[in-house]
Design a protein around this motif. Structure first.
Motif, PDB file in Angstrom:
ATOM      1  N   ALA A 135       1.421   6.270   0.789  1.00  0.00           N
ATOM      2  CA  ALA A 135       1.734   7.458   1.583  1.00  0.00           C
ATOM      3  C   ALA A 135       0.501   7.938   2.330  1.00  0.00           C
ATOM      4  N   GLN A 136       0.690   8.240   3.608  1.00  0.00           N
ATOM      5  CA  GLN A 136      -0.407   8.770   4.416  1.00  0.00           C
ATOM      6  C   GLN A 136      -0.396  10.286   4.347  1.00  0.00           C
ATOM      7  N   LEU A 138     -10.424   9.865   1.380  1.00  0.00           N
ATOM      8  CA  LEU A 138      -9.118   9.842   0.716  1.00  0.00           C
ATOM      9  C   LEU A 138      -9.217   8.940  -0.506  1.00  0.00           C
ATOM     10  N   VAL A 139      -9.001   9.516  -1.663  1.00  0.00           N
ATOM     11  CA  VAL A 139      -9.073   8.741  -2.905  1.00  0.00           C
ATOM     12  C   VAL A 139      -7.752   8.876  -3.637  1.00  0.00           C
ATOM     13  N   LYS A 140      -7.150   7.744  -3.959  1.00  0.00           N
ATOM     14  CA  LYS A 140      -5.907   7.773  -4.739  1.00  0.00           C
ATOM     15  C   LYS A 140      -6.138   7.097  -6.080  1.00  0.00           C
ATOM     16  N   VAL A 141      -5.604   7.695  -7.111  1.00  0.00           N
ATOM     17  CA  VAL A 141      -5.848   7.200  -8.469  1.00  0.00           C
ATOM     18  C   VAL A 141      -4.528   7.126  -9.215  1.00  0.00           C
ATOM     19  N   VAL A 142      -4.287   5.974  -9.868  1.00  0.00           N
ATOM     20  CA  VAL A 142      -3.114   5.869 -10.736  1.00  0.00           C
ATOM     21  C   VAL A 142      -3.610   5.500 -12.132  1.00  0.00           C
ATOM     22  N   LEU A 143      -3.272   6.294 -13.112  1.00  0.00           N
ATOM     23  CA  LEU A 143      -3.754   6.016 -14.466  1.00  0.00           C
ATOM     24  C   LEU A 143      -2.609   5.769 -15.433  1.00  0.00           C
TER      25      LEU A 143
END
Lengths: 464, 147
Positions: free
Chosen positions: B145-146, B49-54
């Protein structure tokens, strides 16, 4: 167990060749000049071909995808003209060509379904007919050669603009030796309700097929085009390197459907691309069943705001087959949308891949894209891969992608067999359900052909 | 300095690998990660699981590969990449590949690249928050969030 034997293949017949003209085997500058001379082409097309030939020589085979090392370009014939000229009515066609098409089923198709038929027999469009009303509306549906002869200005304006010779080695080859294919122009606001259809066939041993199709749908128009091909079985390898360019102008819509069922010795390496303009829609519906190796990625380039592209791709790979298919959606303008659905099935040691690209360029704001690519592996020997690439820059882009790989669901299989359905039939039903989003987009006749081709493939059964 | 490459080999039956990463990129940062998972034994499980905020002009490059080899019967592999692009000039390049050689497995990957939901931001602003604080809250929700 491979049930798809050569002698079961219903289209595996061929007629002894009696070509009117057949160039020497192999490919060199003289081959290219010979083709242009036979077709009586204007000078600009001969120059185009010769430049493309040089480009072909300078380009390398792709390092990704299928193993193309078995291809020997000098071991093929590049032109074979079946007889002297186009026939205008069914009756005036030479007997053996008529019989070929009888067996494939064109007369029925023409009578019941189609607006016009262009049939191809080894590099030339042999027969065409167009309903009177379409002609009156200004619809043009000709062989590519005739299109070049009768409408040189339009052809010159669009030819090679979506797919330049330099795009890849096979578009360069096609640009040098192209022969046959369709030229279609739909005038503004004309909607062609019945699908236009063409058949292709490789007959002569070691024959290359290089048809070139150009479709221009002017503003507000609609056309649906169907391409379905068969080829007889030969032990040497045949090459099919077609190029299809489509221009969908403002508010127009084009749907291009293909059922590809080449025999198992064919290398099917095709470049298909559509340029989609303001608020226009392009739909590719692609069914891949045959060939030894297929590399095909129908693409939509969304050039102006509001453009939309849909790519529905299906591949069923059996023994010794490698089908590398997918699609590309390139968003070059704001508010454009794309959808790609790909279903790959592998059995008997075959391999089917999805290879795709969604690219949203930096200036393309508010774009949406959704990709679903699913793989179904039916037995232990087969494999499938997905290589989806997302390159998203534009502001407010929304891109979603889902891929899943698995086998036929045990519970679903159990449910069906517990209702008295044989395992073979149950697997058939589940496979049909798997590809249903794509199969249902084909016109009924093709959907039926597709279903029976799949059932034929599946007769080998599922090996646990 | 966090690594740019994560390689996991699942060689023993029933081994499980879980990879979770969150990336936040600002200004002109160029973030990247390669994640390779190889399933080589039966009933192995991987969850990525990879989450990215740019923000601003940040970019993110992702190369993911789940390979399931012939011996990995009944394995399960999943890869999720979720990216939230807030800046005007952000860019994400992602290639999540699946290479599957065994048909008894269940593998999937899901990628979603999205923008801020302006309605959510508006709702928070109408409750008295500054825009920046509203964005922060939405980003926190996104990261926590899951699936």
């Amino acid at each position: 167990m491979e049930n798809f034997k050569a002698d079961n293949y219903k289209y595996g017949f061929s007629y002894p060749e009696k070509p009117a003209y057949k160039l020497e085997k192999g490919l060199n500058e003289d081959t290219v000049k010979g083709i242009s001379r036979i077709k009586n082409e204007p000078l600009w097309m001969l120059s185009y071909r010769l430049r493309a030939y040089k480009t072909f020589l300078s380009k390398k085979l792709p390092l990704w995808g299928a193993d193309l090392s078995g291809l020997n370009f000098n071991d093929l014939y590049y032109y074979l003209k079946p007889y002297q000229s186009n026939a205008d009515t069914w009756e005036s066609l030479p007997k053996d060509i008529k019989e070929t098409y009888d067996r494939i089923g064109i007369p029925d198709a023409e009578q019941r379904y189609l607006a016009g038929v262009k049939a191809q027999y080894d590099s030339e469009i042999v027969y065409g007919s167009l309903l009177a009303e379409l002609k009156k509306k200004g619809v043009i549906f000709l062989s590519m050669e005739e299109g070049l002869r009768k409408h040189p200005k339009i052809v010159r304006e669009y030819f090679g603009k979506a797919i330049p010779a330099s795009d890849n080695k096979f578009s360069a080859l096609n640009s040098a030796v192209w022969s046959g294919g369709s030229f279609i122009y739909i005038p503004k606001n004309v909607k062609v309700e019945l699908p236009l259809q063409a058949y292709f066939r490789i007959n002569a041993k070691k024959m290359g097929q290089f048809e070139r199709t150009l479709i221009i749908a002017d503003e507000g128009s609609f056309v649906s085009y169907i391409e379905g091909c068969t080829a007889p079985i030969y032990s040497q390898d045949s090459l099919h390197a077609a190029v299809v360019e489509i221009f969908v102008k403002k508010n127009a819509r084009v749907r291009y459907s293909t059922v590809q069922n080449w025999s198992r010795n064919v290398y099917n390496l095709v470049t298909k691309r559509a340029f989609v303009y303001e608020d226009a829609v392009m739909e590719w519906v692609d069914g891949n069943l045959g060939s030894k190796i297929t590399m095909k990625y129908p693409s939509v380039y969304l050039m102006e705001k509001g453009a939309r592209g849909v790519i529905l791709s299906m591949a069923l790979a059996g023994k010794n087959q490698f089908l590398d298919a997918g699609g590309k959606a390139v968003h070059l303008a704001e508010n454009t949308s794309s959808q790609i659905i790909s279903k790959s099935i592998s059995k008997n040691g075959g391999g089917s891949n999805y290879r795709g690209l969604v690219k949203v360029c930096a200036n393309a704001k508010n774009c949406k894209s959704s990709v679903v690519c699913d793989g179904l592996i039916l037995d232990k020997k087969s494999y499938t891969n997905t290589f989806p690439v997302m390159d998203v820059a534009g502001k407010n882009a929304q891109v979603a992608h889902e891929a899943s790989v698995g086998r036929v669901d045990e519970e679903q299989l159990f449910y069906l067999t517990s209702r008295g359905i044989s395992e073979q039939e149950a697997v058939n039903m589940l496979v049909n359900g798997f590809i249903e989003p794509i199969a249902k987009e084909f016109p009924m006749e093709y959907a039926l052909e597709l279903n029976s081709l799949i059932a034929l493939e599946m007769e080998g059964g599922v090996n646990a | 300095m966090p690594s740019k490459e994560i390689k996991v080999n699942l060689d023993k039956a029933k081994e499980t690998a879980k990879v979770e990463r969150v990336f936040v990129g600002r200004k002109n940062e160029e973030l990247e990660i390669d994640i390779h998972i190889v399933h080589n034994a039966r009933k192995t499980i991987s969850k990525v699981l990879v989450k990215v905020v740019l923000y601003d002009n940040a970019t993110f490059r992702f190369n993911g590969r789940i390979r399931v080899l012939k011996k990995a019967h009944l394995s399960e592999g999943s890869l999720r990449l979720q990216a939230l692009l807030i800046g005007d000039n952000c860019r994400v390049f992602a290639e999540p590949a699946l290479e599957i050689e065994n048909n008894s497995v269940k593998c999937f990957h899901k990628v979603s690249i999205s923008k801020l939901n302006e309605e959510e931001i508006f709702y928070l602003i109408s409750k008295g928050l500054e825009r920046d604080s509203a964005i922060d809250l939405v980003v926190q929700g996104f990261v926590r969030a899951q699936p």
